[in-house]
Design an enzyme around this catalytic site. Sequence first.
Site, PDB file in Angstrom:
ATOM      1  N   SER A 298      33.301  25.491 105.824  1.00 13.80           N
ATOM      2  CA  SER A 298      34.004  24.757 104.777  1.00 13.80           C
ATOM      3  C   SER A 298      34.508  25.664 103.651  1.00 13.80           C
ATOM      4  CB  SER A 298      33.069  23.658 104.250  1.00 13.80           C
ATOM      5  OG  SER A 298      33.741  22.770 103.414  1.00 13.80           O
ATOM      6  N   ASP A 309      44.124  36.081 105.279  1.00 16.32           N
ATOM      7  CA  ASP A 309      45.541  35.787 105.501  1.00 16.32           C
ATOM      8  C   ASP A 309      46.459  36.503 104.518  1.00 16.32           C
ATOM      9  OD1 ASP A 309      44.570  34.157 107.452  1.00 16.32           O
ATOM     10  OD2 ASP A 309      45.662  32.362 106.829  1.00 16.32           O
ATOM     11  N   LYS A 323      35.019  24.322 110.075  1.00 13.24           N
ATOM     12  CA  LYS A 323      35.160  23.021 109.408  1.00 13.24           C
ATOM     13  C   LYS A 323      36.365  23.076 108.479  1.00 13.24           C
ATOM     14  CE  LYS A 323      32.885  19.666 106.391  1.00 13.24           C
ATOM     15  NZ  LYS A 323      33.920  19.638 105.337  1.00 13.24           N
TER      16      LYS A 323
END
Length: 531
Positions: A298, A309, A323
Amino acid sequence: MKFDNKYLPILIGGIFALGIFIGSLSGTPSSKSFIAKKNTKEKLNKLIDFIDNEYVDDVNTDSIVSLTVNSILAKLDPHSVYIPPKDQAEIAETMKGDFVGIGINFYMHNDSVAVINPVKNGPSAKAGIKAGDRILYADKTKLFGRKLPNDSLFATLKGQAGSQIELTVYRKSEHKKMKVTIKRDVIPLKSVDVAMLLDKNTGYIKINRFAETTFDEFKKGLTSLKKQGIKTLVIDVRDNGGGYMEEAIAIADEFLKDKELIVFTKSKKEPTEKTYATEEGSFETGNVFVLINENSASASEILAGAIQDNDRGTIVGRRSFGKGLVQREMDFNDGSAVRLTIARYYTPTGRSIQKPYSKGNEEYFKESDDRFLHGELYKKDSIKVVDSLKFKTKKGKIVYGGGGIVPDVFVPLEAEHGAENISYLLQSGIVGHFVFEELDKDRNAFTKLTYDQFKIQINATDSYFNAFQKYLSKNGLEVNLGSYKTLVKRYVSAEFAKQLFGDTYYYEMVLKDDAMIKAVLKENSKLETSK
């Protein structure tokens, strides 16, 4: 005891992730579909009232409602859950970041409340309570010889800030009984375990969950490390099941440049909501490493995904839980709550890291166990990725969606395939209980040692390793630790250091030969050389 249960942290990490508030549904009837739904709700309410008023025997209709709610939510997704009042109160307290009490870490040892440690600078420590003390009475309430559950003990010791409680305490090390009056106060529940130096240029911060106070705790630790001149920061979110999304976003902002995308969410009714970094970042140029494992979920994955990224740092470890769903919370008058999935979140490249759940909740959580069977925790090549969920970062690095964050640098479990239970065992409460009981035999002999003297003494003998092996057998755990003597001694020694000297010393000892830390230092050396 069966060691299959040691896989439960994976389950717990997922269930205890993310919780924010939801408003009640509103609107006016505008279609036959809405009217049909309204009739269904009225039918359910009418049935409950009918049972409550007319059924031949007395029935706890609250339990029927709970079963109904659980059945409904089970049809949605694994993270839309009903939380009973008792559990909700505990979770809310944990996520708030503090509670009112007397400030002790304790456990029930031989039917008595044994103080593992008073919280530093807390009410008990200020009143003179010491590690090893037994609490016999709280005011006139007898606490020993009753096998009281922890929730009863917590309820007895907690209270209003400023209220007083008189404890009757037995101090074994001095063979004396005494009465101590303690004024209850606010006790912090740390979500950042430690912020410390690994070497003169490398800082380390361990985050155990993302609570209301996490960013403030993190920023305080980062500021302290920067003053000490760090050039590299390691953020450890291993076994961190998540928490508040906003806290993870605020931490990511410390490392990203202005207007770099951190995360975006998509829901059924609202437009895509994108969250960008601001100009406020305080560590936008140093090397960054994020440690993850199969229990990182999460909010932990939001942080790792934003760093990965944006090509801002290196993710080290094993594939995270997976998740990618966002929950909001609706509270009920009885103290219970429902967490409902209201959106999906996506990392900056556009990938969802939510693993599939179409086969039901049981299969969803079983996937974590399957990683052991498939060898994924030992070989990066065993990680299942889907080519159709391939994405590229700004610099062209390939990343994948569909089931967790795949690390840039893979580090296998330290225990061999088939002995995973040992890794979880060494991070469980049983190690702490063993160490407490060993200290309890002659606490004075340890309290006279400096930390350096302690390290020499604890590392010079196998006696505690052998004693721990016997302790496990005594408690019904038949495990042969012989092949993992070095690993076991590291964790046992670290727990001794924690109980005697504090959390920082625990991490100093346990991280010294940690496989992921070794991988970080190796990668960091490469980065520094290439500059």
